[in-house]
Design an enzyme around this catalytic site. Sequence first.
Site, mmCIF file in Angstrom:
data_model
loop_
_atom_site.group_PDB
_atom_site.id
_atom_site.type_symbol
_atom_site.label_atom_id
_atom_site.label_comp_id
_atom_site.label_asym_id
_atom_site.label_seq_id
_atom_site.Cartn_x
_atom_site.Cartn_y
_atom_site.Cartn_z
ATOM 1 C CG ASP A 12 -2.192 1.099 0.944
ATOM 2 O OD1 ASP A 12 -2.330 1.250 -0.045
ATOM 3 O OD2 ASP A 12 -2.681 1.327 2.161
ATOM 4 N N GLY A 13 0.446 2.406 -0.512
ATOM 5 C CA GLY A 13 0.964 3.604 -0.509
ATOM 6 C C GLY A 13 1.462 4.054 -1.718
ATOM 7 C CD1 TRP A 17 7.554 6.790 -1.901
ATOM 8 C CD2 TRP A 17 7.094 6.575 -4.042
ATOM 9 N NE1 TRP A 17 8.715 6.756 -2.514
ATOM 10 C CE2 TRP A 17 8.504 6.570 -3.775
ATOM 11 C CE3 TRP A 17 6.680 6.488 -5.352
ATOM 12 C CZ2 TRP A 17 9.430 6.734 -4.848
ATOM 13 C CZ3 TRP A 17 7.514 6.350 -6.313
ATOM 14 C CH2 TRP A 17 9.041 6.707 -6.225
ATOM 15 C CG ASN A 60 -7.739 -1.994 -5.578
ATOM 16 O OD1 ASN A 60 -6.851 -2.621 -5.307
ATOM 17 N ND2 ASN A 60 -8.122 -0.992 -4.852
ATOM 18 N NE ARG A 63 -7.266 2.093 -5.645
ATOM 19 C CZ ARG A 63 -6.210 2.267 -5.197
ATOM 20 N NH1 ARG A 63 -5.185 2.733 -5.859
ATOM 21 N NH2 ARG A 63 -6.139 2.000 -3.935
HETATM 22 C C1 IPE Z 1 -5.751 -2.567 -0.440
HETATM 23 O O1 IPE Z 1 -5.396 -1.514 -0.641
HETATM 24 C C2 IPE Z 1 -5.723 -3.557 -1.722
HETATM 25 C C3 IPE Z 1 -4.179 -3.678 -2.277
HETATM 26 C C4 IPE Z 1 -3.028 -3.355 -1.593
HETATM 27 C C5 IPE Z 1 -4.310 -4.228 -3.543
HETATM 28 P P1 IPE Z 1 -6.187 -0.201 -0.735
HETATM 29 O O2 IPE Z 1 -5.324 1.045 -0.782
HETATM 30 O O3 IPE Z 1 -7.006 -0.556 -2.132
HETATM 31 O O4 IPE Z 1 -7.043 -0.478 0.506
HETATM 32 P P2 IPE Z 1 -7.890 0.908 1.210
HETATM 33 O O5 IPE Z 1 -8.875 1.220 0.119
HETATM 34 O O6 IPE Z 1 -7.099 1.769 1.714
HETATM 35 O O7 IPE Z 1 -8.812 -0.116 1.994
HETATM 36 C C1 IPE Z 2 -1.314 0.146 -3.486
HETATM 37 O O1 IPE Z 2 -1.094 1.797 -3.356
HETATM 38 C C2 IPE Z 2 -1.708 -0.358 -4.628
HETATM 39 C C3 IPE Z 2 -2.715 -0.941 -5.298
HETATM 40 C C4 IPE Z 2 -3.714 -0.679 -4.117
HETATM 41 C C5 IPE Z 2 -3.008 -1.297 -6.587
HETATM 42 P P1 IPE Z 2 -2.236 2.696 -3.481
HETATM 43 O O2 IPE Z 2 -2.673 2.811 -4.978
HETATM 44 O O3 IPE Z 2 -3.300 2.264 -2.509
HETATM 45 O O4 IPE Z 2 -1.684 3.915 -2.931
HETATM 46 P P2 IPE Z 2 -2.242 4.812 -1.964
HETATM 47 O O5 IPE Z 2 -2.832 3.936 -0.748
HETATM 48 O O6 IPE Z 2 -3.482 5.649 -2.555
HETATM 49 O O7 IPE Z 2 -1.239 5.869 -1.550
HETATM 50 MG MG MG Z 3 -3.926 2.428 -0.568
#
Ligand code: IPE
Ligand code: IPE
Ligand code: MG
Length: 233
Positions: A12-13, A17, A60, A63
């Site tokens: 995550d992140g 980042w 996801n 998004r």
């Molecule tokens: C969880 O991360 C899913 C993955 C890492 C693939 P998200 O960023 O999508 O989760 P939430 O929305 O913060 O719960």
């Molecule tokens: C994790 O990073 C990757 C996926 C969930 C595909 P994020 O896309 O959730 O990044 P943040 O949490 O919005 O920073």
């Molecule tokens: Mg995330």
Amino acid sequence: MELPEHIAIILDGNGRWAKAKGMPRSYGHVVGCDNLEKICNFACELGIKYLTVYAFSTENWKRAEEEVKTLMNLFRRYLKRCIKSAHKNHMRVRIIGDPSRLDPDIRDSIRLLEKESENYDKMFFQIALNYGGRDEILRGVQKICEDVGSGKLSADKLSEAQFSSYLDTADIPDPDLLIRTSGEQRISNFLLWQLAYSEMYFTNVPWPDFNNDELLKAIEYYNSRDRRYGNAK
Ligand code: IPE
Ligand code: IPE
Ligand code: MG
């Protein structure tokens, strides 16, 4: 140091980042994807037997269309590259989740990667793609109902071990350690059944910055815990 047999990671992140660097979210996903390859190689070097990563959840899809497209294109490339890593690391790769919503060419790449790596057993690498814990449990229950209906399974004798065998993670031991990067302290629908007794390690480090030393820190944390259940020996 005792190694966890199975490490699961919520990657995550990436978006935050990239934003902090004044870059688009897609840049975070590209760097995050490269980092996955590095961490996977390092886990293999360390002798971690099972590594499971959460790459795309059933949620996801909500998004922005552009971001989903970027992620799918990254998976396209990553799945192809992963065949090379599988041969190099002697690792068996499996995709968990529901492939039916993925594009046909991605499903073909998954089949090829799983086929090419099916005889390796140095490390077992699971990538969760269009994965949701609730969805996995529902799909499992549907199969159980079919087997009860056809007389293959008797409902009153269903055990926890049998139930587990209907999940995408059949044959894979439960995670000993769950890592989530980038500060959130929630499960986000990952491995709901399997995480029953896993140790949880949350770090503020965003996934693209989560390097080998950070993985070692998580393993040190795991070593500091006193485990009673789960896969405790
Ligand atoms: C969880 O991360 C899913 C993955 C890492 C693939 P998200 O960023 O999508 O989760 P939430 O929305 O913060 O719960
Ligand atoms: C994790 O990073 C990757 C996926 C969930 C595909 P994020 O896309 O959730 O990044 P943040 O949490 O919005 O920073
Ligand atoms: Mg995330």
